[in-house]
Scaffold this motif. Structure first.
Motif, PDB file in Angstrom:
ATOM      1  N   HIS A  29     -82.610-166.995  63.851  1.00 57.49           N
ATOM      2  CA  HIS A  29     -83.449-166.506  64.605  1.00 57.49           C
ATOM      3  C   HIS A  29     -84.401-165.648  64.800  1.00 57.49           C
ATOM      4  N   ASP A  30     -85.580-165.284  65.449  1.00 54.58           N
ATOM      5  CA  ASP A  30     -86.598-164.383  65.424  1.00 54.58           C
ATOM      6  C   ASP A  30     -86.263-163.189  65.999  1.00 54.58           C
ATOM      7  N   ALA A  31     -86.956-162.157  66.128  1.00 49.50           N
ATOM      8  CA  ALA A  31     -86.862-160.957  66.691  1.00 49.50           C
ATOM      9  C   ALA A  31     -86.424-160.983  68.362  1.00 49.50           C
ATOM     10  N   PHE A  32     -86.796-162.064  68.803  1.00 48.38           N
ATOM     11  CA  PHE A  32     -86.459-162.193  70.595  1.00 48.38           C
ATOM     12  C   PHE A  32     -84.931-162.535  70.557  1.00 48.38           C
ATOM     13  N   GLY A  33     -84.539-163.096  69.329  1.00 47.90           N
ATOM     14  CA  GLY A  33     -82.896-163.349  69.539  1.00 47.90           C
ATOM     15  C   GLY A  33     -82.798-164.811  69.815  1.00 47.90           C
ATOM     16  N   PRO A  34     -81.517-165.346  69.810  1.00 47.33           N
ATOM     17  CA  PRO A  34     -81.461-166.849  70.108  1.00 47.33           C
ATOM     18  C   PRO A  34     -81.638-167.508  71.495  1.00 47.33           C
ATOM     19  N   GLY A  35     -83.111-167.487  71.952  1.00 46.33           N
ATOM     20  CA  GLY A  35     -83.279-167.895  73.214  1.00 46.33           C
ATOM     21  C   GLY A  35     -83.600-169.227  73.277  1.00 46.33           C
ATOM     22  N   ASP A  36     -84.208-169.821  74.328  1.00 46.03           N
ATOM     23  CA  ASP A  36     -84.764-171.125  74.616  1.00 46.03           C
ATOM     24  C   ASP A  36     -85.354-171.771  73.468  1.00 46.03           C
ATOM     25  N   ASP A  37     -86.592-170.962  72.786  1.00 43.05           N
ATOM     26  CA  ASP A  37     -87.463-171.504  71.646  1.00 43.05           C
ATOM     27  C   ASP A  37     -86.437-171.832  70.828  1.00 43.05           C
ATOM     28  N   MET A  38     -85.721-170.868  70.312  1.00 37.67           N
ATOM     29  CA  MET A  38     -84.791-171.086  68.998  1.00 37.67           C
ATOM     30  C   MET A  38     -83.938-172.203  69.248  1.00 37.67           C
ATOM     31  N   HIS A  39     -83.421-172.548  70.570  1.00 34.87           N
ATOM     32  CA  HIS A  39     -82.821-173.602  70.745  1.00 34.87           C
ATOM     33  C   HIS A  39     -83.517-174.762  70.577  1.00 34.87           C
ATOM     34  N   GLU A  40     -84.513-175.102  70.806  1.00 37.78           N
ATOM     35  CA  GLU A  40     -85.495-176.166  70.845  1.00 37.78           C
ATOM     36  C   GLU A  40     -85.809-176.222  69.371  1.00 37.78           C
ATOM     37  N   GLN A  41     -85.874-175.261  68.429  1.00 37.75           N
ATOM     38  CA  GLN A  41     -86.044-175.392  66.894  1.00 37.75           C
ATOM     39  C   GLN A  41     -84.894-175.958  66.445  1.00 37.75           C
ATOM     40  N   ALA A  42     -83.827-175.559  66.886  1.00 37.17           N
ATOM     41  CA  ALA A  42     -82.565-176.385  66.356  1.00 37.17           C
ATOM     42  C   ALA A  42     -82.378-177.779  66.729  1.00 37.17           C
ATOM     43  N   ASP A  43     -82.885-178.134  67.803  1.00 37.57           N
ATOM     44  CA  ASP A  43     -82.755-179.371  68.539  1.00 37.57           C
ATOM     45  C   ASP A  43     -83.478-180.289  67.690  1.00 37.57           C
ATOM     46  N   TRP A  44     -84.845-179.881  67.300  1.00 37.30           N
ATOM     47  CA  TRP A  44     -85.594-180.895  66.464  1.00 37.30           C
ATOM     48  C   TRP A  44     -85.323-181.232  65.417  1.00 37.30           C
ATOM     49  N   LEU A  45     -84.679-180.390  64.841  1.00 39.42           N
ATOM     50  CA  LEU A  45     -84.135-180.541  63.451  1.00 39.42           C
ATOM     51  C   LEU A  45     -82.847-181.522  63.388  1.00 39.42           C
ATOM     52  N   ALA A  46     -82.077-181.202  64.700  1.00 40.08           N
ATOM     53  CA  ALA A  46     -80.899-182.320  64.632  1.00 40.08           C
ATOM     54  C   ALA A  46     -81.114-183.660  65.139  1.00 40.08           C
ATOM     55  N   ALA A  47     -82.462-183.523  65.917  1.00 43.87           N
ATOM     56  CA  ALA A  47     -82.986-184.903  66.163  1.00 43.87           C
ATOM     57  C   ALA A  47     -83.346-185.574  64.808  1.00 43.87           C
ATOM     58  N   ALA A  48     -83.672-184.927  64.014  1.00 42.64           N
ATOM     59  CA  ALA A  48     -84.186-185.572  62.687  1.00 42.64           C
ATOM     60  C   ALA A  48     -83.065-185.805  61.560  1.00 42.64           C
ATOM     61  N   GLY A  49     -81.803-185.388  61.957  1.00 41.13           N
ATOM     62  CA  GLY A  49     -80.774-185.863  61.257  1.00 41.13           C
ATOM     63  C   GLY A  49     -80.203-184.837  60.437  1.00 41.13           C
ATOM     64  N   TYR A  50     -80.074-183.412  61.062  1.00 39.00           N
ATOM     65  CA  TYR A  50     -79.419-182.431  60.377  1.00 39.00           C
ATOM     66  C   TYR A  50     -78.650-181.720  61.344  1.00 39.00           C
ATOM     67  N   VAL A  51     -77.414-181.205  61.077  1.00 37.86           N
ATOM     68  CA  VAL A  51     -76.362-180.518  61.710  1.00 37.86           C
ATOM     69  C   VAL A  51     -76.859-179.020  61.728  1.00 37.86           C
ATOM     70  N   VAL A  52     -77.378-178.637  62.786  1.00 39.32           N
ATOM     71  CA  VAL A  52     -77.989-177.128  62.791  1.00 39.32           C
ATOM     72  C   VAL A  52     -76.848-176.163  63.488  1.00 39.32           C
ATOM     73  N   LEU A  53     -76.875-175.101  62.923  1.00 36.98           N
ATOM     74  CA  LEU A  53     -76.015-173.876  63.325  1.00 36.98           C
ATOM     75  C   LEU A  53     -76.708-172.611  63.487  1.00 36.98           C
ATOM     76  N   MET A  54     -77.092-172.108  64.800  1.00 37.52           N
ATOM     77  CA  MET A  54     -77.676-170.939  64.907  1.00 37.52           C
ATOM     78  C   MET A  54     -76.546-169.780  65.338  1.00 37.52           C
ATOM     79  N   PRO A  55     -76.373-168.856  64.300  1.00 37.78           N
ATOM     80  CA  PRO A  55     -75.336-167.580  64.807  1.00 37.78           C
ATOM     81  C   PRO A  55     -76.432-166.607  65.535  1.00 37.78           C
ATOM     82  N   ASP A  56     -75.574-165.930  66.472  1.00 36.75           N
ATOM     83  CA  ASP A  56     -76.436-165.149  67.161  1.00 36.75           C
ATOM     84  C   ASP A  56     -76.091-163.549  66.747  1.00 36.75           C
ATOM     85  N   LEU A  57     -77.133-163.399  65.568  1.00 36.95           N
ATOM     86  CA  LEU A  57     -77.365-162.065  65.124  1.00 36.95           C
ATOM     87  C   LEU A  57     -76.993-160.538  65.938  1.00 36.95           C
TER      88      LEU A  57
END
Length: 235
Positions: A29-57
């Protein structure tokens, strides 16, 4: 969605042509942390066929409290954040929903992490989105996995970053797709809608979403990941 894996997990919907398992991607995630925008980034990659894991740094703490320490780890190239990202890679690779091939993608601060991780063992591809480029980037990319990187031509915080990454990749013999979008600023892939004390500062610094650049960068990222993460005949 949440999972027993440590972070936000986005899993593809099985289809007839892609029933699973799928390649994995660790999202930093970016400097803002794992917020809604980062969740959306994960979701579009999943929709394209990837298992996406975003740890909360930030481990549930605020960005304001954690920003300095996390950037210090990025500068020092070691620390708990790197341990979390490696743990996420290991967990994804072992998950039965994943093929075992895992890439990394990062945004802003996360892009800096993704660039450093590209040169470390275990990663099959790296997506670097306007991440910090160290002076010794040529050494960082020595022996690195394939890299797809995107920068904004109007990003005053990263002047000449695309050229530096491309030159380093060429020198290291690393497969790379590096592009600078002339009209784009820093953060052009991110829609920052959530309230944050950092937002006014980001606006003053010339950060902003750009639909055209974002759409093309996503197209390039998916094409690159499809080539390097879906392959079954590479080590």
């Amino acid at each position: 969605m949440t999972t027993s894996l440590d972070g936000y997990l986005a899993v593809p919907v099985p289809t007839s042509d892609r029933p699973g398992p799928w390649p994995g991607v660790v999202l930093v995630h970016d400097a803002f942390g794992p917020g809604d925008d980062m969740h959306e980034q994960a979701d579009w990659l999943a929709a394209a066929g990837y298992v996406v894991l975003m740890p909360d740094l930030y481990r549930g703490r605020s960005a304001v409290r954690c920003l300095k320490g996390t950037f210090a780890q990025l500068s020092q190239r070691h620390g708990p954040a790197f341990d979390q990202l490696e743990a996420a890679r290991t967990a994804l690779a072992a998950d039965p929903r994943c093929t075992g091939r895992v890439g990394v993608i990062g945004y802003c601060m996360g892009g800096g992490f993704a660039l450093l991780l590209a040169g470390r063992p275990g990663w099959s591809a790296a997506g670097v989105n306007y991440g910090q480029v160290p002076d010794d980037v040529a050494d960082v990319l020595s022996g690195a996995c394939p890299v797809v990187a995107s920068f904004g031509g109007k990003d005053t915080s990263l002047p000449g970053a695309a050229a530096k990454v491309q030159a380093a990749a060429d020198a290291a013999g690393v497969t790379a797709d590096v592009h600078e979008y002339p009209q784009a600023r820093h953060g052009f892939l991110n829609r920052l809608a959530a309230a944050s004390p950092l937002v006014p500062l980001m606006k003053v610094a010339g950060v902003g979403y750009d639909h055209g650049a974002a759409a093309d960068a996503k197209r390039r990222i998916l094409a690159f990941f499809d080539t390097h993460l879906r392959a079954t005949d590479r080590d």
